[in-house]
Every structure is written in structure tokens, then in C-alpha cells.
Design an enzyme around this catalytic site. Structure first.
Site, short mmCIF file in Angstrom:
data_model
loop_
_atom_site.label_atom_id
_atom_site.label_comp_id
_atom_site.label_asym_id
_atom_site.label_seq_id
_atom_site.Cartn_x
_atom_site.Cartn_y
_atom_site.Cartn_z
N LYS A 45 -16.69 -12.78 -39.41
CA LYS A 45 -15.57 -13.41 -38.71
C LYS A 45 -14.54 -12.31 -38.46
O LYS A 45 -14.05 -11.67 -39.40
CB LYS A 45 -14.96 -14.52 -39.55
CG LYS A 45 -13.87 -15.28 -38.80
CD LYS A 45 -13.62 -16.64 -39.40
CE LYS A 45 -12.60 -17.42 -38.58
NZ LYS A 45 -12.39 -18.78 -39.09
N ASP B 228 -8.64 -28.99 -42.16
CA ASP B 228 -9.25 -29.03 -40.83
C ASP B 228 -10.68 -29.54 -40.94
O ASP B 228 -11.59 -29.04 -40.27
CB ASP B 228 -9.22 -27.65 -40.17
CG ASP B 228 -9.50 -27.73 -38.66
OD1 ASP B 228 -9.90 -26.71 -38.08
OD2 ASP B 228 -9.34 -28.82 -38.09
N GLU C 28 -13.44 -14.50 -33.81
CA GLU C 28 -14.80 -14.68 -33.29
C GLU C 28 -15.75 -14.57 -34.47
O GLU C 28 -15.49 -13.84 -35.42
CB GLU C 28 -15.14 -13.56 -32.29
CG GLU C 28 -14.17 -13.47 -31.13
CD GLU C 28 -14.26 -12.13 -30.41
OE1 GLU C 28 -13.71 -12.03 -29.31
OE2 GLU C 28 -14.86 -11.18 -30.96
N VAL C 29 -16.86 -15.29 -34.36
CA VAL C 29 -17.87 -15.20 -35.41
C VAL C 29 -19.13 -14.60 -34.80
O VAL C 29 -19.61 -15.08 -33.77
CB VAL C 29 -18.17 -16.58 -36.03
CG1 VAL C 29 -19.19 -16.45 -37.14
CG2 VAL C 29 -16.89 -17.21 -36.57
N GLY D 22 -19.80 -17.79 -32.02
CA GLY D 22 -18.80 -18.75 -31.57
C GLY D 22 -17.40 -18.22 -31.76
O GLY D 22 -17.18 -17.17 -32.36
N GLY E 285 -13.53 -19.21 -33.06
CA GLY E 285 -12.72 -20.13 -33.85
C GLY E 285 -11.28 -20.02 -33.43
O GLY E 285 -10.96 -19.43 -32.42
N GLY E 286 -10.38 -20.59 -34.25
CA GLY E 286 -8.96 -20.60 -33.90
C GLY E 286 -8.37 -19.22 -33.74
O GLY E 286 -7.65 -18.93 -32.80
N MET E 287 -8.69 -18.34 -34.66
CA MET E 287 -8.07 -17.02 -34.59
C MET E 287 -9.08 -15.89 -34.56
O MET E 287 -8.73 -14.74 -34.69
CB MET E 287 -7.11 -16.83 -35.76
CG MET E 287 -7.76 -17.00 -37.11
SD MET E 287 -6.63 -16.65 -38.43
CE MET E 287 -7.52 -17.34 -39.81
#
Lengths: 243, 322, 116
Positions: B55, B146, B39-40, B33, B35-37
Site C-alpha cells: 500500500k 470503515d 494505491e495497492v 486497486g 484506496g482513500g489515500m
């Protein structure tokens, strides 16, 4: 236009070609426009051929005309990165100019190319023949744009490796990652062909791919109008779609 | 210029999308997936032969600021050793220059998917399990900022983990955290330098009002309590609104006035626990009828037995008179 | 309140109540005081025994069964001494035992574990 010894086709004082075009230095403006022409002429030519269904000769004239006018008419002055991507803006300019010319029934035939970049229409024409059918003109323009980004990045990589004395790395990359066949040689085959150890093949390819990524990003940075646009394009090009 | 056919372009694009793990102990398996900054990615640790999650900063995020934020996230996670917080195994820079950190791979479901079909009692128990790592983080001076259902994972054995501490704020004077933090306290005693002044960070719907307004100096652990209340509302509202005491709990947690919220995650958890035990909650003032109903509900069996006994006695009297 | 005290109080109260309801049986009305004392005493004994059991064994079903058995047994002794009214005495007695058994398992403070 020969690539720069450091591997960048166009070393600019500014990151973005658009910024260079708007800059005060006339020489840099010209060079920036040449670089934009180099990056975009193929997508424009192919787009015009397929979208407007014009004959080859007319498409050639139009493409040269377009980039010449880009130089004269300061088209890029009205470009705002916040409102959209540079390639979308250019495509819109192409459409507008074509429709205006068709309406005015006025297409100037120029005596020779006013642009400094060599436009190999023969090559581009062959590439059109290989195009997939059933795409919208807009998708086709985007696809050609991506192809151009990668192709220019390959040239950057070639120049960079040549300058750094790492031509073997580039040749391995060319042999393996740019191979036209679906069945590519194995690493063992490459090791035998290039007379290298197996681990060297892995490391050299890793190096070349890493540098290729850097070249793609640098090319992309030049071809976008702002940092935000660059990030969006990079995400679109290099980001991964979730499953 | 070399012409690149479609399949070569596609191949290059795929390769560019993969992280460069050459020279590392990791082998990429698949993309998980974005994320904000970063990729995972699911990867394999080839030395320890286990699945891990990487990450990695996105390719276009060349900014040093983003790289330092990613590293900071790793440092924050590394300091939070709790079963409910995903552990960090490693951090560094990949051969292609991108910052990354390696953490435990959690195979499970996010909260929003996990609670489908779950009854109220189990949802409340699940909610209590979320409060544990959060309370721990707060005790270490770290605010998540968050929290949302998408950042809570429930593993295959029911273990609950809070993910994505990328927006975490180191707050307060806990020496075990602040002393080794990457930044000195800037204003209000908080080491808040990783975000620009007034920058709004968080997820709408779960973000406290002071966070939505960008009033960073006002943000403390009660912003997380707001988010926890929003999560509770999210978990309990469907299919029907819950009982008033439960509504009162999440409304109190989500009060726009910071001072009116629960003072700590522990207080909120205690109220939820009380509700589970059939006891009155501090957030809600029962009327007489509600109190009687609650007591009757809690002591249903005893009441039935006593009534049965009285009925038996009455029947004895009735039959003895005949 | 611990379980033994709870059993004691509940057994005593229910025992008094049990004894007082014998007023509705005219045949034994004149023995009311004795019946109340006896019933209360029976309730207290039952309450203590059931409370002790609840302190040792933490099981609702077993607590109920034990209460039922103790209540019925003590009531049987009373009925035996009365030479009659077995049903009228044992059923309420068993029910009281059942209620005390349930209450001591469900309520009342469990014994504190020894700190070493």
C-alpha cells in the site's frame, strides 16, 4: 526563456502560476504569465487549428493575440479552481474569444508578438501532422496539454541534471525512456555504450525517473490553480485505472 | 523543447504510474486497486519469494499528514495480530519519497461478491467469522470506522479478513495500544488527532449516524457495531427479507440511539449464534405462536416420531376393535 | 440433565403410556396393572441402556438403531412370556426404543471431559 539553474523553468515565490498572476508583484505577474504561455500555447494553437479549422497564419495570429490579451484583460481573475480545471477554463476562454472575434469579424493583426515567450509555430505545425485522427477537439486539447506537461518536465529534468552534475543520468533517460523506437536498447547495450556497469545503468535510470516524476509533479503544481486541482490532475495523469 | 510523440508520452505515463521500488526487495507485479489515500499493488518479495501487497501513498499526496496516517495504519495493523486481520510485514519510505507498507496478499473475493448464491445459514456463519477479528480489535481499543462489504475479504480457504484500517481510531486506555500510539489523548480519553475536528470519514450506508454527523467524540466501538448491522442487513435482505428475529438483530445493531445498540460485538455474535441454534434471541420478543413454531422447527424429528408412535397406537386400537 | 437420566425418564413415561394403551384391548384389560408395571419397568431398563449407549457413542444413526434393537428385544421377552401378541407388543416397544434412542442422542448433556 532559459530554464533556471536549479532546473525549474520558473522558480516562483508561490507554487501556483495562477496565484502568482494574481499577486501584487508586477514582475512576478509577468513571469507567471510567460510561464503559462509557455505551458499552454502549443495546445491552444493546435486546438484552434483543428477545432476551428483556421489557416495556419490565422491560428498563429490568434494564439499570440490570446496570450497577449491574457496579460491585458486579466482573464485569470475570473478563474475559480473550485469550478473546474485551469486548462478547461483556458480552453473555454479560447472558444469564447474565437467566437467573439468571428462574430465581430475583427481580428487585429499585431505588428509582432506581444508575448515574451518564443512561439515556434513551425514545430507545432509539424506536430499537428502527426496527430491522431478521430479525436474530439476537447480530447485533443487534453492530450496536447499532457504532452506539454511532460515535455516541460523533461526540460526541467535536463536542467536539474546539468546543474547537479548528473548529465549521464539524463542522457541514459533520454536514450532509453525517450527513445522514439519501439525496440529500445537493452540495459547491457546502454552499459556498453556509456561504459558503465550494468547495475549503474539500473541505478542511474531509477534516479532519472524518480527526478522526472518530481519534475512532472512540480510542473503540474504550477499549472494548476489550487492544491485540490493539483491532486485531481495528478491522479488523472499519474493514477492507475483499475483493471 | 523536445517534441514527445504519442507513444513516448504513453510510455512515460505508464512508467510514472509504477511505484519506484529500486533498491528495495520488492518487484511490482500489477496494480490491484486504489484506496482513500493510496494505491495497492501486488508485488513479489524477492528475498522470501512470496507475493505481497504494497500500500503506497498516491504520487500526488505529498502531505506529511497523509504519510503519517498511512504509517499509523501500518502501526495499528501491526498491533492487531489475529488470523482475521491482514498482517503487516514491513513499512517505510520508497526511494521516490512515498510512504508505504507491505502486507500479506489476500487472493480472494470481497464479501459482496462472495455471498452470491449462498444460503442463509452459510451467510450467518460467515457473519460470525467477521465478528471475531472485530471483537479482537475492540478488545485492543481499536475501532475500524470503515467497515463495509468491500473491506471484508474471503480467502480461497474460507478465511475471513478485515481490510483497510486506514480510518481506524485508537480508543480507550488499553496500555498496549495507547502507550505506543503516535498521539496523546486529546479529548474524551481517545487518541483522536489524525482527523480534523468534525471531519466526516467513512462510507455512507454503513456509517453510524454520529460518524456521519462528524461527532468524533461520540464515536466508539458501537459505530463498528452499527456497520456490522448494516453488513448483516446487506447480506440477508436479498432475495427476500429474513425472519423477524434476524431483522431485529440488525435493527438493534443499527439503532440510531447509541445506547440502544448491542454493547459489544460479542453480544451481537451471541444472538446470531442463538438464532442459528434455533434458540430465542435477546433482540426479539417472540409471541406464543412464534415460540411454538420455533420449538416445533427445532424438534421436528422428535415430534414426528412421537406422532408416528401415537398414530400407530391409534391404529392398533382401531384394528383391535374390529 | 444427563443422557442416562433423560433415557430413564423418557423410557419410564413411554413405558407407562404403552402399558395404559392396553386398556383398549378388552382381552387383557383385567391385567392392566400388571401390564403397566411391566411396561414401565421395561421402559426404564431400555431407557437406562440406551442412555448409557448415548453417553459412550455420539452418533445419531447408531443411537437410533441401538434404541430400536433394545426396545424390540425387551418387548420380545415380554411377548414371549405372554406366549403371543408379538406384533402388538414388539412394534410399540421398538418404536419406544427408537424415540428414546433419538432423544438421548439429540438432547441431554454430554459427559464433561476430564480436566488434567
Amino acid at each position: 526563456m532559459a530554464p533556471h539553474p536549479q532546473g525549474d523553468a520558473f522558480p516562483l515565490t508561490r507554487h501556483s502560476l495562477v496565484a502568482a498572476v494574481r499577486g501584487p508583484d508586477a514582475h512576478e505577474r509577468t513571469r507567471a504569465l510567460d510561464a503559462i504561455t509557455l505551458a499552454y500555447w502549443r495546445p491552444v494553437y493546435k486546438y484552434v487549428r483543428l477545432r476551428w479549422r483556421v489557416e495556419r497564419e490565422d491560428a498563429e495570429d490568434f494564439t499570440q493575440d490570446f496570450f497577449a490579451r491574457l496579460l491585458e484583460k486579466d482573464f485569470l481573475d475570473s478563474y475559480d479552481p473550485v469550478k473546474g480545471r485551469l486548462r478547461t477554463f483556458l480552453r473555454t476562454c479560447v472558444d469564447r474569444m474565437f467566437m467573439n472575434q468571428a462574430r465581430d469579424a475583427h481580428r487585429q493583426k499585431r505588428g509582432g508578438p506581444a508575448v515574451h515567450v518564443s512561439l515556434d509555430f513551425e514545430d507545432a505545425e509539424h506536430e499537428i501532422a502527426a496527430a491522431a485522427q478521430g479525436e474530439s477537439p476537447e480530447d485533443y486539447f487534453e492530450k496536447e496539454w499532457i504532452r506539454t506537461v511532460f515535455a516541460l518536465a523533461v526540460e526541467r529534468l535536463r536542467a536539474h541534471c546539468a546543474a547537479a552534475g548528473k548529465l549521464t543520468q539524463f542522457k541514459l533517460f533520454e536514450r532509453y525512456d525517450l527513445n522514439l523506437d519501439d525496440a529500445r536498447p537493452s540495459y547491457a547495450d546502454l552499459a556498453a555504450e556509456f561504459q558503465l556497469a550494468g547495475t549503474d545503468v539500473t541505478n542511474y535510470l531509477a534516479f532519472a525517473r524518480r527526478e522526472f516524476r518530481r519534475c512532472v509533479l512540480n510542473q503540474l503544481r504550477e499549472m494548476t490553480g489550487s492544491e485540490d486541482e493539483f491532486r485531481r490532475e495528478a491522479e488523472s495523469l499519474l493514477g492507475v485505472a483499475p483493471e | 523543447m523536445t517534441f514527445l510523440p504519442d507513444r513516448v508520452v504513453a510510455r512515460l505515463r505508464t512508467e510514472l504510474q509504477l511505484p519506484d521500488l529500486s533498491g528495495t526487495r520488492y518487484r511490482v507485479v500489477k496494480f490491484l486497486g486504489r484506496g482513500g489515500m493510496g494505491e495497492v499493488w501486488l508485488a513479489e518479495d524477492t528475498v522470501l519469494e512470496r507475493s505481497i501487497a504494497l500500500k503506497i501513498l498516491s504520487p500526488e499526496s505529498g502531505h506529511a499528514e497523509l504519510a503519517s496516517r498511512l504509517m499509523r495504519e501500518a502501526v495499528v495493523l501491526a498491533r492487531l495480530e489475529h488470523p482475521g486481520i491482514v498482517p503487516v510485514h514491513d513499512a517505510g519510505v520508497l526511494p521516490d519519497g512515498r510512504a508505504f507498507y507491505c502486507m500479506k496478499y489476500v487472493a480472494g473475493q470481497t464479501l459482496d461478491k462472495h455471498i452470491t448464491g449462498m444460503d442463509l445459514h452459510r451467510r450467518l456463519q460467515l457473519l460470525l467469522r467477521i465478528t471475531e477479528p472485530l471483537a479482537f480489535a475492540h478488545s485492543r481499543g481499536i475501532i475500524h470506522r470503515d467497515l463495509k462489504p468491500g473491506n471484508v475479504m474471503v480467502g480461497p480457504f474460507g478465511e475471513v479478513l478485515i481490510l483497510d484500517w486506514g480510518l481506524a481510531k485508537i480508543h480507550g486506555n488499553d496500555p498496549s495500544v495507547a502507550d505506543h500510539g503516535p498521539a496523546q489523548p486529546a479529548r474524551g480519553g481517545s487518541a483522536e488527532t489524525e482527523t480534523a475536528h468534525g471531519a466526516i470519514m467513512g462510507t455512507p450506508g454503513f456509517m453510524a449516524p454520529e460518524q456521519a454527523r462528524g461527532e468524533t467524540s461520540l464515536i466508539d466501538h458501537r459505530a463498528d457495531i452499527f456497520a456490522l448491522g448494516a453488513i448483516m442487513a446487506f447480506m440477508l435482505r436479498a432475495p427476500d427479507p429474513p425472519a423477524r428475529p434476524l431483522q431485529a438483530i440488525y435493527n438493534k445493531a443499527m439503532d440510531a440511539e447509541i445506547s440502544a445498540r448491542y454493547a459489544s460485538v460479542g453480544e451481537m455474535a451471541a444472538d446470531i449464534e442463538r438464532n442459528l441454534q434455533g434458540l430465542p434471541v435477546t433482540a426479539y420478543r417472540e409471541n406464543l405462536w412464534e415460540r411454538a413454531s420455533r420449538l416445533a422447527g427445532r424438534n421436528r424429528v422428535a415430534i414426528v416420531l412421537v406422532l408416528a408412535y401415537l398414530l400407530m397406537r391409534i391404529l392398533f386400537v382401531v384394528f383391535s376393535r374390529r | 440433565m444427563n443422557k442416562i437420566v433423560l433415557g430413564l425418564i423418557l423410557g419410564g413415561i413411554l413405558g407407562i403410556l404403552d402399558g395404559l394403551t392396553s386398556w383398549f384391548t378388552p382381552a387383557v384389560r383385567n391385567q392392566l396393572l400388571g401390564i403397566v408395571f411391566g411396561s414401565t419397568f421395561k421402559g426404564l431398563i431400555a431407557g437406562v441402556l440406551i442412555g448409557v449407549f448415548a453417553r459412550k457413542v455420539n452418533s445419531l444413526p447408531l443411537g437410533i438403531v441401538f434404541g430400536l434393537a433394545v426396545g424390540a428385544f425387551l418387548a420380545w421377552i415380554i411377548a414371549f412370556m405372554q406366549h403371543g401378541y408379538y406384533f402388538q407388543i414388539m412394534l410399540p416397544g421398538a418404536m419406544v426404543g427408537l424415540i428414546v434412542g433419538y432423544a438421548t442422542q439429540r438432547y441431554g448433556a454430554a459427559p464433561q471431559t476430564q480436566r488434567v
